[in-house]
Every structure is written in structure tokens, then in C-alpha cells.
Motif scaffolding. Structure first.
Motif, PDB file in Angstrom:
ATOM      1  N   GLU A 173      20.473  58.590 -66.977  1.00  0.00           N
ATOM      2  CA  GLU A 173      21.167  57.883 -68.043  1.00  0.00           C
ATOM      3  C   GLU A 173      20.340  56.679 -68.457  1.00  0.00           C
ATOM      4  N   PRO A 174      20.126  56.483 -69.769  1.00  0.00           N
ATOM      5  CA  PRO A 174      19.288  55.374 -70.228  1.00  0.00           C
ATOM      6  C   PRO A 174      20.003  54.035 -70.119  1.00  0.00           C
ATOM      7  N   GLY A 175      19.230  52.977 -70.090  1.00  0.00           N
ATOM      8  CA  GLY A 175      19.765  51.627 -70.105  1.00  0.00           C
ATOM      9  C   GLY A 175      19.039  50.821 -71.161  1.00  0.00           C
ATOM     10  N   GLY A 176      19.323  49.539 -71.252  1.00  0.00           N
ATOM     11  CA  GLY A 176      18.661  48.699 -72.229  1.00  0.00           C
ATOM     12  C   GLY A 176      19.403  48.656 -73.545  1.00  0.00           C
ATOM     13  N   SER A 177      18.953  47.727 -74.411  1.00  0.00           N
ATOM     14  CA  SER A 177      19.651  47.469 -75.664  1.00  0.00           C
ATOM     15  C   SER A 177      18.994  48.131 -76.870  1.00  0.00           C
ATOM     16  N   SER A 178      17.918  48.871 -76.666  1.00  0.00           N
ATOM     17  CA  SER A 178      17.219  49.487 -77.806  1.00  0.00           C
ATOM     18  C   SER A 178      18.045  50.580 -78.469  1.00  0.00           C
ATOM     19  N   LEU A 179      19.136  51.003 -77.825  1.00  0.00           N
ATOM     20  CA  LEU A 179      19.992  52.046 -78.381  1.00  0.00           C
ATOM     21  C   LEU A 179      21.057  51.501 -79.336  1.00  0.00           C
ATOM     22  N   ASP A 180      21.217  50.176 -79.401  1.00  0.00           N
ATOM     23  CA  ASP A 180      22.330  49.582 -80.155  1.00  0.00           C
ATOM     24  C   ASP A 180      22.393  50.037 -81.602  1.00  0.00           C
ATOM     25  N   LEU A 181      21.249  49.991 -82.303  1.00  0.00           N
ATOM     26  CA  LEU A 181      21.240  50.342 -83.720  1.00  0.00           C
ATOM     27  C   LEU A 181      21.678  51.783 -83.923  1.00  0.00           C
ATOM     28  N   ALA A 182      21.218  52.680 -83.061  1.00  0.00           N
ATOM     29  CA  ALA A 182      21.612  54.089 -83.169  1.00  0.00           C
ATOM     30  C   ALA A 182      23.099  54.260 -82.884  1.00  0.00           C
ATOM     31  N   PHE A 183      23.634  53.527 -81.907  1.00  0.00           N
ATOM     32  CA  PHE A 183      25.069  53.578 -81.621  1.00  0.00           C
ATOM     33  C   PHE A 183      25.867  53.160 -82.856  1.00  0.00           C
ATOM     34  N   ALA A 184      25.470  52.046 -83.470  1.00  0.00           N
ATOM     35  CA  ALA A 184      26.201  51.544 -84.632  1.00  0.00           C
ATOM     36  C   ALA A 184      26.148  52.535 -85.792  1.00  0.00           C
ATOM     37  N   CYS A 185      24.974  53.110 -86.051  1.00  0.00           N
ATOM     38  CA  CYS A 185      24.845  54.060 -87.165  1.00  0.00           C
ATOM     39  C   CYS A 185      25.625  55.342 -86.889  1.00  0.00           C
ATOM     40  N   ALA A 186      25.675  55.765 -85.632  1.00  0.00           N
ATOM     41  CA  ALA A 186      26.464  56.952 -85.288  1.00  0.00           C
ATOM     42  C   ALA A 186      27.947  56.704 -85.545  1.00  0.00           C
ATOM     43  N   VAL A 187      28.422  55.498 -85.198  1.00  0.00           N
ATOM     44  CA  VAL A 187      29.823  55.150 -85.457  1.00  0.00           C
ATOM     45  C   VAL A 187      30.100  55.131 -86.961  1.00  0.00           C
ATOM     46  N   LEU A 188      29.206  54.500 -87.728  1.00  0.00           N
ATOM     47  CA  LEU A 188      29.401  54.386 -89.170  1.00  0.00           C
ATOM     48  C   LEU A 188      29.383  55.750 -89.855  1.00  0.00           C
ATOM     49  N   ALA A 189      28.506  56.633 -89.400  1.00  0.00           N
ATOM     50  CA  ALA A 189      28.436  57.970 -89.997  1.00  0.00           C
ATOM     51  C   ALA A 189      29.652  58.806 -89.615  1.00  0.00           C
ATOM     52  N   ALA A 190      30.097  58.691 -88.357  1.00  0.00           N
ATOM     53  CA  ALA A 190      31.249  59.465 -87.903  1.00  0.00           C
ATOM     54  C   ALA A 190      32.530  59.029 -88.597  1.00  0.00           C
ATOM     55  N   THR A 191      32.590  57.745 -89.005  1.00  0.00           N
ATOM     56  CA  THR A 191      33.788  57.235 -89.670  1.00  0.00           C
ATOM     57  C   THR A 191      33.666  57.251 -91.187  1.00  0.00           C
ATOM     58  N   GLY A 192      32.638  57.931 -91.710  1.00  0.00           N
ATOM     59  CA  GLY A 192      32.525  58.130 -93.148  1.00  0.00           C
ATOM     60  C   GLY A 192      31.958  56.975 -93.932  1.00  0.00           C
ATOM     61  N   GLN A 193      31.368  55.971 -93.275  1.00  0.00           N
ATOM     62  CA  GLN A 193      30.809  54.827 -93.989  1.00  0.00           C
ATOM     63  C   GLN A 193      29.326  54.988 -94.281  1.00  0.00           C
ATOM     64  N   LEU A 194      28.745  56.073 -93.788  1.00  0.00           N
ATOM     65  CA  LEU A 194      27.344  56.397 -94.021  1.00  0.00           C
ATOM     66  C   LEU A 194      27.217  57.911 -93.973  1.00  0.00           C
ATOM     67  N   ALA A 195      26.444  58.489 -94.886  1.00  0.00           N
ATOM     68  CA  ALA A 195      26.258  59.939 -94.877  1.00  0.00           C
ATOM     69  C   ALA A 195      25.588  60.360 -93.569  1.00  0.00           C
ATOM     70  N   ALA A 196      26.225  61.248 -92.826  1.00  0.00           N
ATOM     71  CA  ALA A 196      25.681  61.682 -91.534  1.00  0.00           C
ATOM     72  C   ALA A 196      24.305  62.299 -91.684  1.00  0.00           C
ATOM     73  N   SER A 197      24.067  62.990 -92.795  1.00  0.00           N
ATOM     74  CA  SER A 197      22.774  63.634 -93.002  1.00  0.00           C
ATOM     75  C   SER A 197      21.645  62.635 -93.184  1.00  0.00           C
ATOM     76  N   ALA A 198      21.965  61.373 -93.506  1.00  0.00           N
ATOM     77  CA  ALA A 198      20.933  60.358 -93.695  1.00  0.00           C
ATOM     78  C   ALA A 198      20.244  59.988 -92.382  1.00  0.00           C
ATOM     79  N   LEU A 199      20.845  60.377 -91.253  1.00  0.00           N
ATOM     80  CA  LEU A 199      20.285  60.026 -89.943  1.00  0.00           C
ATOM     81  C   LEU A 199      19.391  61.126 -89.380  1.00  0.00           C
ATOM     82  N   ALA A 200      19.365  62.294 -90.031  1.00  0.00           N
ATOM     83  CA  ALA A 200      18.614  63.430 -89.490  1.00  0.00           C
ATOM     84  C   ALA A 200      17.120  63.152 -89.493  1.00  0.00           C
TER      85      ALA A 200
END
Length: 308
Positions: A173-200
Motif C-alpha cells: 500500500e502506498p504512502g505519502g502525499s503525492s496522491l492527493d491531487l489524484a484523490f481530489a480529481c477522482a472525487v470530482l469526476a465521480a461526483t460529476g464536477q469533472l468529466a471522468a474521461s478527462a483523466l484517462a
């Protein structure tokens, strides 16, 4: 006649009244709907509640139909919603069925410890919660708090839903804070505030401050090199890391100073090549492509991939 759609209703039958926890449109895709109902059912059962689906013209109409059924079953004439019900989810009278899905799923790519990880985010109706899985135990609460505070303090909407983001780990399991931006974008895309396909195809690296600013991370060259070795065409990093990140060959580097700026770049297709035929054709968000890696739109249209 008003258009109808299927709604998922979550709550608890009290015998003489019904406590509404949440109501939301069901995913129109049958597979996604089945997965959502299974996940919500487990959550509701743990809280001694139940999940029901109803076809109606609005969330309120769906709940009214369900309560009417329970009233008839109970034999209690004044059976209705309890004072503890979530009246915000119940909605105003005559509220039309929404045309878009307010709940969904998304994937994002991130790097930690020189390994590329895939993050899977989902947003489903139910008891509002934010769950983080797949990171080291000591990082879990800190990650969750930074992401939630960073989003709220960026003026973004924190949906009152059951949000889960998990890291699909290839090893430890990874640690560290470098994942924060990806976590936030995943939340925003899953909740419809960002097109999920934009992260591919895009790798996101960066620590998210409580104020929504992107903080630099250590060992950025190793992280960006791992993304390039994995075949990613573009990486988005904090502005402070851009000069060092651009020392890595074979990958395009973009920078942002805040979460809001990162979202503007993604929504505006700034992470795609300038001569991308699909961006120019305004087809909407899609995977960026290079000469090394063809995007699905190019493949479907038999178009040679374009590159930066």
C-alpha cells in the motif's frame, strides 16, 4: 406528461413513519445500477435501513410513492416522513427528474514511491461519508482530511453522498502525499464536477494543502520517470516541481498552483496536444494521444494519432 426515471431511495421504516436518508436517480446503465444497489444495500443494512427503487418524475414523487406503499402496508393512516428525514434530498414540489447523473465512478492515475497506481472513485446515494482505501493506515485520515478541506476551500461542492476512493495497489500500500491531487480529481469526476474521461491517460502528482494550493513533492524526477516508463503521455505536477520534472524525457509536463487551476487545465483540454483533431472538433473530453499512444477516438475513426 412528465418524463420519469428510476430513483434509489434509502431510509428506515420506523413502523409508524419513514425516515428518509437519501434519494437519487439510479444509474441508467444496468451494470452500474446493479453495482450501486449492491454497495448501497450493504451500507444501509449495516445501519438497519433498506434500499428501494421507484420510477417517478422527481425525487419527491418517488419518495411519496414509497411512503404511500408503506402507509398501506402498515395500516397507519397518518404514516408519513419522520422529523429526522433528509428533507433536502426530498426536494421541492414539482422538481423535475435531472437530465444528468449526479452519481458515478471515475479512475485517476498517480505515482508514489516510483510506482504508478490507479485510483478508483465512486459516488453513490446513501449516508454521507468519505472513505479512503488502499493507502497506508497512518496516511489514511490525513489524506482524507486534506482532500476534503482542499476541495471545500477551493469553492468546490462537497456532495452529500457516499464517496469512496480506493487505490489499486500493485504491491505494498502506498504512502505519502503525492496522491492527493489524484484523490481530489477522482472525487470530482465521480461526483460529476469533472468529466471522468478527462483523466484517462494522465498522471496526477501533488500534495493538496488545506487551502486548495498544490504543494511540491520530493523526488519528483523519479515520480515523473515512473509515469513516462508506464507510457503516460502527460503528467500534471505542482508549479514548483515543473522545472525539475521537465528534466525527464519522453513525457509532457504541465503545472498548476492550485486545485482550481488544475481543474481548469483538465476541463479546457490543456493536457492534450495543440493539434488534437478531437479537441478541435469539440467532441468533449477524451484521452490525450501522442505518436506513441493512440487515443480511443483516433482509433475508432481510423485517424493517425497526433502528437505534441
Amino acid at each position: 406528461m412528465s418524463e420519469t426515471r428510476e430513483y434509489i431511495i434509502v431510509g428506515q421504516d420506523q413502523g409508524s413513519s419513514y425516515t428518509l436518508w437519501d434519494v437519487a436517480p439510479a444509474p441508467t446503465d444496468a451494470t452500474k445500477c446493479a453495482i450501486a444497489l449492491e454497495e448501497i444495500g450493504v451500507e444501509a443494512m449495516d445501519a438497519f435501513g433498506e434500499v428501494t427503487t421507484m420510477w417517478a418524475a422527481s425525487a419527491r414523487a418517488a419518495v411519496d410513492q414509497h411512503v404511500a406503499h408503506l402507509r398501506e402496508r402498515s395500516g397507519v393512516d397518518n404514516y408519513g416522513l419522520s422529523p429526522d428525514s433528509n428533507m433536502e434530498a426530498y426536494g421541492p414540489l414539482g422538481d423535475a427528474a435531472p437530465a444528468i447523473e449526479p452519481y458515478g465512478s471515475a479512475e485517476a492515475l498517480a505515482v508514489a514511491g516510483a510506482t504508478v497506481y490507479r485510483l478508483e472513485g465512486t459516488s453513490t446515494p446513501g449516508v454521507p461519508n468519505f472513505n479512503v482505501f488502499g493507502v497506508r493506515e497512518r496516511n489514511r485520515i490525513e489524506t482524507r482530511d486534506r482532500v476534503r478541506a482542499g476541495m471545500v476551500n477551493s469553492g468546490l461542492t462537497w456532495n452529500q453522498s457516499n464517496v469512496t476512493v480506493g487505490v489499486v495497489a500493485l504491491g505494498d500500500e502506498p504512502g505519502g502525499s503525492s496522491l492527493d491531487l489524484a484523490f481530489a480529481c477522482a472525487v470530482l469526476a465521480a461526483t460529476g464536477q469533472l468529466a471522468a474521461s478527462a483523466l484517462a491517460g494522465l498522471v496526477l502528482i501533488g500534495e493538496l494543502g488545506l487551502d486548495g494550493k498544490l504543494r511540491s513533492v520530493r523526488d519528483i524526477r523519479d515520480l515523473v520517470r515512473a509515469a513516462a516508463d508506464a507510457g503516460a503521455p502527460v503528467v500534471l505536477v505542482p508549479d514548483a516541481n515543473v522545472p525539475e520534472a521537465r528534466e525527464v524525457d519522453g513525457i509532457r509536463v504541465l503545472g498548476a498552483s492550485t486545485l482550481s487551476e488544475a481543474l481548469n487545465l483538465l476541463a479546457g483540454h490543456a493536457h492534450h496536444p495543440g493539434n488534437c483533431v478531437h479537441c478541435n472538433g469539440r467532441r468533449g473530453a477524451h484521452r490525450p494521444c501522442t505518436y506513441r499512444q493512440q487515443c480511443p477516438d483516433c482509433a475508432a475513426d481510423a485517424i493517425e494519432p497526433v502528437g505534441a
